[in-house]
Scaffold this motif. Structure first.
Motif, PDB file in Angstrom:
ATOM      1  N   ASP A 130      86.751  31.246  49.358  1.00  0.00           N
ATOM      2  CA  ASP A 130      86.251  29.866  49.310  1.00  0.00           C
ATOM      3  C   ASP A 130      84.816  29.952  49.962  1.00  0.00           C
ATOM      4  OD1 ASP A 130      88.648  28.723  48.130  1.00  0.00           O
ATOM      5  OD2 ASP A 130      89.446  28.015  50.245  1.00  0.00           O
ATOM      6  N   ASP A 132      82.746  26.967  51.346  1.00  0.00           N
ATOM      7  CA  ASP A 132      82.767  25.472  51.609  1.00  0.00           C
ATOM      8  C   ASP A 132      81.231  25.039  51.951  1.00  0.00           C
ATOM      9  OD1 ASP A 132      83.154  22.975  52.634  1.00  0.00           O
ATOM     10  OD2 ASP A 132      84.538  23.844  54.337  1.00  0.00           O
ATOM     11  N   THR A 137      84.008  22.553  47.574  1.00  0.00           N
ATOM     12  CA  THR A 137      84.337  23.938  47.947  1.00  0.00           C
ATOM     13  C   THR A 137      84.847  24.576  46.500  1.00  0.00           C
ATOM     14  OG1 THR A 137      85.644  23.217  50.132  1.00  0.00           O
ATOM     15  CG2 THR A 137      86.421  25.241  49.070  1.00  0.00           C
ATOM     16  N   CYS A 139      86.158  28.000  44.746  1.00  0.00           N
ATOM     17  CA  CYS A 139      87.041  29.115  45.057  1.00  0.00           C
ATOM     18  C   CYS A 139      86.689  30.403  44.110  1.00  0.00           C
ATOM     19  CB  CYS A 139      88.448  28.630  44.716  1.00  0.00           C
ATOM     20  SG  CYS A 139      89.806  30.075  44.869  1.00  0.00           S
ATOM     21  N   SER A 168      90.511  32.594  50.899  1.00  0.00           N
ATOM     22  CA  SER A 168      91.184  31.384  50.341  1.00  0.00           C
ATOM     23  C   SER A 168      92.637  31.335  50.330  1.00  0.00           C
ATOM     24  CB  SER A 168      90.775  31.064  48.856  1.00  0.00           C
ATOM     25  OG  SER A 168      91.566  29.768  48.133  1.00  0.00           O
ATOM     26  N   SER A 171      94.392  30.350  44.489  1.00  0.00           N
ATOM     27  CA  SER A 171      93.653  31.044  43.458  1.00  0.00           C
ATOM     28  C   SER A 171      93.479  30.163  42.273  1.00  0.00           C
ATOM     29  CB  SER A 171      94.126  32.282  43.039  1.00  0.00           C
ATOM     30  OG  SER A 171      95.426  32.033  42.702  1.00  0.00           O
TER      31      SER A 171
END
Length: 218
Positions: A130, A132, A137, A139, A168, A171
């Motif tokens: 991830d 952020d 955010t 992924c 993360s 997924s």
């Protein structure tokens, strides 16, 4: 033809055939221009090649990659997303890498430039990562195809951002991106000017070495 025009040490990029203020480049053209510009901006050739690859990746994700690269290269007071991304990628999977604890980067210029490198981190770690940015955010799974990030175009000009990278817990699948090879005239001119810095200054020695040093006649 002038001596300068015949001098291979002074050769630069061929200017595109502009139909307006914006034109379309292929992925290979974007990658080549980005690589030379990054080298001209002071990165090592290895770092420049990674920058070129990342620029092509961002274009595949539907983002204005050349303009993003230029702003990343111009970063002075903020952290370079290119060098930070390369370091994270090189340390992926190591105990001090992003798999151990979340990594927070402060004052990052053009933070979306980190995304291709984090996709490579996820690939090498075998786990999604991830990114952020506070309001968003992202992924990254590291799997093909490159995800569609075109909805994030509005935050491409962000500077001085705080970015946190961590493993993360999901997924989430993303739709595949659509390549965007558009480049504005001013962006191309700025990147091309940097690319020209990789050429060798002309000298009598370089001119002599550029030509044949021996005769083909027996």
């Amino acid at each position: 033809m002038s001596e300068m025009a015949q001098d291979p040490t002074r050769a630069g990029s061929e200017p595109p055939d502009w139909a307006g203020e914006v034109m379309q480049l292929s992925q290979s053209e974007i990658t080549a221009l980005a690589t030379k510009a990054a080298r001209g901006a002071g990165l090592s050739w290895g770092e420049a090649e990674e920058a070129g690859w990342a620029c092509g990746w961002l274009a595949r994700a539907g983002l204005p990659a050349p303009a993003m690269l230029l702003r990343g290269l111009d970063a002075e007071s903020s952290a370079s997303p290119l060098r930070a991304g390369i370091r994270l990628m090189d340390h992926a999977g190591l105990p001090e890498g992003p798999c151990a604890l979340p990594v927070t980067l402060q004052d990052v210029a053009e933070p979306l430039v980190l995304v291709p490198f984090l996709a490579r981190v996820a690939e090498r770690m075998g786990a999604p990562v991830d990114l952020d940015l506070g309001s968003h955010t992202i992924c990254l799974t590291g799997r093909e195809p490159v995800p569609d990030l075109s909805a994030l175009r509005g935050i491409c000009h962000r500077t001085g951002a705080r970015a946190t990278i961590s493993v993360s817990q999901s997924s989430r699948a993303a739709a595949p991106g659509r390549f965007d090879g558009r480049i504005e005239r001013g962006v191309w001119q700025s990147l091309d000017a940097l690319a020209l810095l990789t050429t060798v200054p002309a000298s009598e020695v370089s001119r002599q070495r550029a030509g044949a040093q021996s005769s083909d006649n027996d």
